[in-house]
Design a protein around this motif. Structure first.
Motif, PDB file in Angstrom:
ATOM      1  N   GLU A 228       0.825  -1.205   0.000  1.00 54.19           N
ATOM      2  CA  GLU A 228       0.000   0.000   0.000  1.00 54.19           C
ATOM      3  C   GLU A 228       0.860   1.257   0.000  1.00 54.19           C
ATOM      4  O   GLU A 228       0.613   2.201  -0.761  1.00 54.19           O
ATOM      5  CB  GLU A 228      -0.917   0.002   1.226  1.00 54.19           C
ATOM      6  N   VAL A 229       1.899   1.264   0.839  1.00 53.17           N
ATOM      7  CA  VAL A 229       2.776   2.436   0.932  1.00 53.17           C
ATOM      8  C   VAL A 229       3.502   2.673  -0.381  1.00 53.17           C
ATOM      9  O   VAL A 229       3.601   3.802  -0.873  1.00 53.17           O
ATOM     10  CB  VAL A 229       3.777   2.258   2.099  1.00 53.17           C
ATOM     11  N   ARG A 230       4.017   1.613  -0.974  1.00 56.24           N
ATOM     12  CA  ARG A 230       4.765   1.766  -2.222  1.00 56.24           C
ATOM     13  C   ARG A 230       3.878   2.251  -3.354  1.00 56.24           C
ATOM     14  O   ARG A 230       4.309   3.040  -4.201  1.00 56.24           O
ATOM     15  CB  ARG A 230       5.425   0.437  -2.580  1.00 56.24           C
ATOM     16  N   ILE A 231       2.638   1.773  -3.379  1.00 56.78           N
ATOM     17  CA  ILE A 231       1.707   2.236  -4.410  1.00 56.78           C
ATOM     18  C   ILE A 231       1.411   3.715  -4.221  1.00 56.78           C
ATOM     19  O   ILE A 231       1.468   4.510  -5.160  1.00 56.78           O
ATOM     20  CB  ILE A 231       0.411   1.406  -4.389  1.00 56.78           C
ATOM     21  N   MET A 232       1.113   4.112  -2.974  1.00 62.58           N
ATOM     22  CA  MET A 232       0.760   5.510  -2.725  1.00 62.58           C
ATOM     23  C   MET A 232       1.946   6.448  -2.920  1.00 62.58           C
ATOM     24  O   MET A 232       1.774   7.604  -3.300  1.00 62.58           O
ATOM     25  CB  MET A 232       0.183   5.665  -1.320  1.00 62.58           C
ATOM     26  N   ALA A 233       3.151   5.946  -2.665  1.00 67.47           N
ATOM     27  CA  ALA A 233       4.340   6.794  -2.803  1.00 67.47           C
ATOM     28  C   ALA A 233       4.561   7.236  -4.237  1.00 67.47           C
ATOM     29  O   ALA A 233       5.183   8.278  -4.480  1.00 67.47           O
ATOM     30  CB  ALA A 233       5.567   6.055  -2.281  1.00 67.47           C
ATOM     31  N   LYS A 234       4.053   6.470  -5.204  1.00 68.97           N
ATOM     32  CA  LYS A 234       4.276   6.845  -6.602  1.00 68.97           C
ATOM     33  C   LYS A 234       3.091   7.603  -7.207  1.00 68.97           C
ATOM     34  O   LYS A 234       3.127   7.954  -8.382  1.00 68.97           O
ATOM     35  CB  LYS A 234       4.594   5.604  -7.438  1.00 68.97           C
ATOM     36  N   MET A 235       2.077   7.875  -6.394  1.00 63.48           N
ATOM     37  CA  MET A 235       0.909   8.607  -6.883  1.00 63.48           C
ATOM     38  C   MET A 235       1.137  10.117  -6.763  1.00 63.48           C
ATOM     39  O   MET A 235       1.312  10.627  -5.657  1.00 63.48           O
ATOM     40  CB  MET A 235      -0.344   8.229  -6.087  1.00 63.48           C
ATOM     41  N   GLU A 236       1.182  10.800  -7.891  1.00 63.67           N
ATOM     42  CA  GLU A 236       1.378  12.259  -7.904  1.00 63.67           C
ATOM     43  C   GLU A 236       0.263  12.877  -8.736  1.00 63.67           C
ATOM     44  O   GLU A 236       0.413  13.088  -9.939  1.00 63.67           O
ATOM     45  CB  GLU A 236       2.744  12.610  -8.515  1.00 63.67           C
ATOM     46  N   HIS A 237      -0.869  13.126  -8.091  1.00 60.53           N
ATOM     47  CA  HIS A 237      -2.043  13.659  -8.795  1.00 60.53           C
ATOM     48  C   HIS A 237      -2.862  14.481  -7.812  1.00 60.53           C
ATOM     49  O   HIS A 237      -3.003  14.102  -6.642  1.00 60.53           O
ATOM     50  CB  HIS A 237      -2.882  12.500  -9.352  1.00 60.53           C
ATOM     51  N   PRO A 238      -3.404  15.625  -8.246  1.00 57.68           N
ATOM     52  CA  PRO A 238      -4.169  16.485  -7.321  1.00 57.68           C
ATOM     53  C   PRO A 238      -5.425  15.816  -6.770  1.00 57.68           C
ATOM     54  O   PRO A 238      -5.955  16.253  -5.747  1.00 57.68           O
ATOM     55  CB  PRO A 238      -4.520  17.709  -8.173  1.00 57.68           C
ATOM     56  N   GLY A 239      -5.892  14.741  -7.423  1.00 54.66           N
ATOM     57  CA  GLY A 239      -7.096  14.072  -6.964  1.00 54.66           C
ATOM     58  C   GLY A 239      -6.815  12.831  -6.133  1.00 54.66           C
ATOM     59  O   GLY A 239      -7.743  12.083  -5.811  1.00 54.66           O
ATOM     60  N   ILE A 240      -5.547  12.601  -5.769  1.00 60.16           N
ATOM     61  CA  ILE A 240      -5.192  11.453  -4.940  1.00 60.16           C
ATOM     62  C   ILE A 240      -4.486  11.952  -3.685  1.00 60.16           C
ATOM     63  O   ILE A 240      -3.564  12.752  -3.748  1.00 60.16           O
ATOM     64  CB  ILE A 240      -4.297  10.466  -5.712  1.00 60.16           C
ATOM     65  N   LEU A 241      -4.943  11.471  -2.530  1.00 62.07           N
ATOM     66  CA  LEU A 241      -4.391  11.926  -1.260  1.00 62.07           C
ATOM     67  C   LEU A 241      -2.905  11.607  -1.181  1.00 62.07           C
ATOM     68  O   LEU A 241      -2.478  10.477  -1.422  1.00 62.07           O
ATOM     69  CB  LEU A 241      -5.146  11.261  -0.105  1.00 62.07           C
ATOM     70  N   LYS A 242      -2.128  12.608  -0.830  1.00 60.02           N
ATOM     71  CA  LYS A 242      -0.670  12.501  -0.831  1.00 60.02           C
ATOM     72  C   LYS A 242      -0.153  11.796   0.413  1.00 60.02           C
ATOM     73  O   LYS A 242      -0.514  12.143   1.539  1.00 60.02           O
ATOM     74  CB  LYS A 242      -0.055  13.907  -0.917  1.00 60.02           C
ATOM     75  N   LEU A 243       0.710  10.810   0.215  1.00 57.16           N
ATOM     76  CA  LEU A 243       1.380  10.154   1.331  1.00 57.16           C
ATOM     77  C   LEU A 243       2.474  11.070   1.870  1.00 57.16           C
ATOM     78  O   LEU A 243       3.321  11.556   1.122  1.00 57.16           O
ATOM     79  CB  LEU A 243       2.001   8.838   0.853  1.00 57.16           C
ATOM     80  N   LYS A 244       2.458  11.330   3.189  1.00 57.74           N
ATOM     81  CA  LYS A 244       3.455  12.206   3.796  1.00 57.74           C
ATOM     82  C   LYS A 244       4.537  11.434   4.547  1.00 57.74           C
ATOM     83  O   LYS A 244       5.686  11.842   4.597  1.00 57.74           O
ATOM     84  CB  LYS A 244       2.775  13.182   4.772  1.00 57.74           C
ATOM     85  N   ASP A 245       4.157  10.323   5.140  1.00 63.12           N
ATOM     86  CA  ASP A 245       5.090   9.624   6.017  1.00 63.12           C
ATOM     87  C   ASP A 245       4.593   8.192   6.192  1.00 63.12           C
ATOM     88  O   ASP A 245       3.386   7.943   6.181  1.00 63.12           O
ATOM     89  CB  ASP A 245       5.129  10.344   7.380  1.00 63.12           C
ATOM     90  N   ALA A 246       5.510   7.241   6.342  1.00 67.55           N
ATOM     91  CA  ALA A 246       5.140   5.847   6.593  1.00 67.55           C
ATOM     92  C   ALA A 246       6.309   5.154   7.258  1.00 67.55           C
ATOM     93  O   ALA A 246       7.354   4.950   6.631  1.00 67.55           O
ATOM     94  CB  ALA A 246       4.770   5.149   5.282  1.00 67.55           C
ATOM     95  N   ARG A 247       6.146   4.785   8.530  1.00 69.63           N
ATOM     96  CA  ARG A 247       7.254   4.172   9.267  1.00 69.63           C
ATOM     97  C   ARG A 247       6.753   3.610  10.593  1.00 69.63           C
ATOM     98  O   ARG A 247       5.630   3.886  11.016  1.00 69.63           O
ATOM     99  CB  ARG A 247       8.360   5.191   9.525  1.00 69.63           C
ATOM    100  N   PHE A 248       7.602   2.827  11.229  1.00 70.45           N
ATOM    101  CA  PHE A 248       7.303   2.338  12.561  1.00 70.45           C
ATOM    102  C   PHE A 248       7.694   3.387  13.589  1.00 70.45           C
ATOM    103  O   PHE A 248       8.795   3.940  13.540  1.00 70.45           O
ATOM    104  CB  PHE A 248       8.054   1.032  12.840  1.00 70.45           C
ATOM    105  N   ILE A 249       6.771   3.671  14.504  1.00 70.41           N
ATOM    106  CA  ILE A 249       7.038   4.598  15.610  1.00 70.41           C
ATOM    107  C   ILE A 249       6.551   3.925  16.889  1.00 70.41           C
ATOM    108  O   ILE A 249       5.356   3.602  17.007  1.00 70.41           O
ATOM    109  CB  ILE A 249       6.307   5.946  15.435  1.00 70.41           C
ATOM    110  N   ASP A 250       7.447   3.703  17.819  1.00 71.79           N
ATOM    111  CA  ASP A 250       7.102   3.084  19.103  1.00 71.79           C
ATOM    112  C   ASP A 250       6.295   1.795  18.926  1.00 71.79           C
ATOM    113  O   ASP A 250       5.324   1.541  19.648  1.00 71.79           O
ATOM    114  CB  ASP A 250       6.303   4.067  19.976  1.00 71.79           C
ATOM    115  N   GLY A 251       6.694   0.995  17.936  1.00 74.58           N
ATOM    116  CA  GLY A 251       6.034  -0.284  17.719  1.00 74.58           C
ATOM    117  C   GLY A 251       4.786  -0.229  16.868  1.00 74.58           C
ATOM    118  O   GLY A 251       4.210  -1.271  16.544  1.00 74.58           O
ATOM    119  N   HIS A 252       4.349   0.958  16.481  1.00 76.76           N
ATOM    120  CA  HIS A 252       3.165   1.118  15.632  1.00 76.76           C
ATOM    121  C   HIS A 252       3.577   1.473  14.208  1.00 76.76           C
ATOM    122  O   HIS A 252       4.485   2.284  14.010  1.00 76.76           O
ATOM    123  CB  HIS A 252       2.251   2.237  16.166  1.00 76.76           C
ATOM    124  N   PHE A 253       2.904   0.883  13.237  1.00 80.01           N
ATOM    125  CA  PHE A 253       3.119   1.276  11.847  1.00 80.01           C
ATOM    126  C   PHE A 253       2.226   2.485  11.581  1.00 80.01           C
ATOM    127  O   PHE A 253       0.999   2.393  11.698  1.00 80.01           O
ATOM    128  CB  PHE A 253       2.749   0.128  10.897  1.00 80.01           C
TER     129      PHE A 253
END
Length: 293
Positions: A75-100
């Motif tokens: 899901e993250v990899r797909i969203m990372a390559k989406m560059e379109h004004p009508g698609i919600l932009k991915l800002k960040d994706a990582r593990f933080i304190d055990g949570h994705f």
């Protein structure tokens, strides 16, 4: 700024308990926006950038599962390559304190929320063209969304609407899934049988647009279209025909993909009979309409 994609699992952290007011690195949780069987979406404040964001945080039980973690990475990899004004932009994706944690800009509400109140035909038409353009872009990138529904379109200021939630999305290779994943009420017959194609996304998109203008969603096998007179009232024949074609139960009778659907829409200058809205060719790639003078 490019999103942070530190998607490897840090086994040294036990997931912390999440409450409103909790801190996850630079994010402070400020509210709960929605909860499903897989993930919870929170409103949060990015304390570094000083802006509001939405955080999608899967349940730790799913993250512990190797297959579920692979699905999150996809899901993250797909969203990372989406560059379109009508698609919600991915800002960040990582593990933080055990949570994705997956971070997005925070919208005002979903289309599902907006549809609980009256929506003018001109505004609905603007949304419809933006939605078609966004799905067309995804299809051009060989991305099959597989879960197009009102809840997965997010509204922002200035009448902007963006597609989100690529959790079920796949890169289309010509093969088919063996499961009927999707949302009841908006899933196509062939997708329910485990054979989704771009035509399946067209079907779901057509149903969402039909719902915007009619206030109702047809029940398969579509013996009749509920509120059809309300749907076609004030609409050009060409636009009505395009939506009817998109929700045809037989896949071969639909548009082959959202690109073909967008091309058909672009040939209509006045989608509303009162000509209050003009579809302008130059602006269609960015999926905007303009009010006629």
């Amino acid at each position: 700024m490019a999103p942070s994609l530190k998607i490897f699992k840090d086994s040294t952290h036990t997931p912390t308990s999440l409450r409103i007011g909790s801190r996850l690195d630079k994010y402070r949780l400020t509210g709960r926006l929605g909860e499903g069987g897989f993930a919870t979406v929170y409103a949060a404040m990015d304390l570094v950038e000083d802006r509001k964001v939405a955080l999608k945080i899967p349940d730790s039980r799913h993250v512990a599962n190797a297959q579920s973690l692979d699905d999150l990475h996809r899901e993250v990899r797909i969203m990372a390559k989406m560059e379109h004004p009508g698609i919600l932009k991915l800002k960040d994706a990582r593990f933080i304190d055990g949570h994705f944690v997956i971070a997005f800009p925070l919208g005002e509400e979903t289309l599902a929320d907006r549809l609980t109140r009256r929506l003018s035909r001109a505004t609905a038409m603007d949304y419809a063209v933006q939605m078609i353009s966004a799905v067309a872009y995804a299809h051009q990138k060989s991305v099959l969304h597989r879960d197009i529904k009102p809840e997965n379109f997010v509204l922002f200021s200035d009448q902007v609407i963006r597609l989100t939630d690529f959790g079920l999305a796949r890169i289309e290779t010509g093969g088919h899934d063996v499961s009927g994943s999707g949302t009841l009420g908006f899933i196509s017959p062939e997708q329910a049988m485990g054979k989704p194609t771009y035509r399946s996304d067209v079907f779901s998109l057509g149903l969402v647009i039909y719902r915007m203008f009619s206030g109702a969603v047809p029940d398969y096998p579509f013996d009749s279209l509920p509120a059809f007179n309300r749907f076609r009232k004030g609409m050009s024949r060409d636009f009505v025909s395009i939506i009817k074609k998109s929700i045809d139960p037989t896949p071969s009778r639909r548009f082959r993909d959202a690109v073909a659907m967008l091309n058909a829409i672009s040939k209509i200058r006045y989608p509303l009979t009162d000509r209050s809205v003009t579809l302008t060719g130059d602006s269609l790639p960015s999926a905007m309409t303009r009010r006629a003078a």
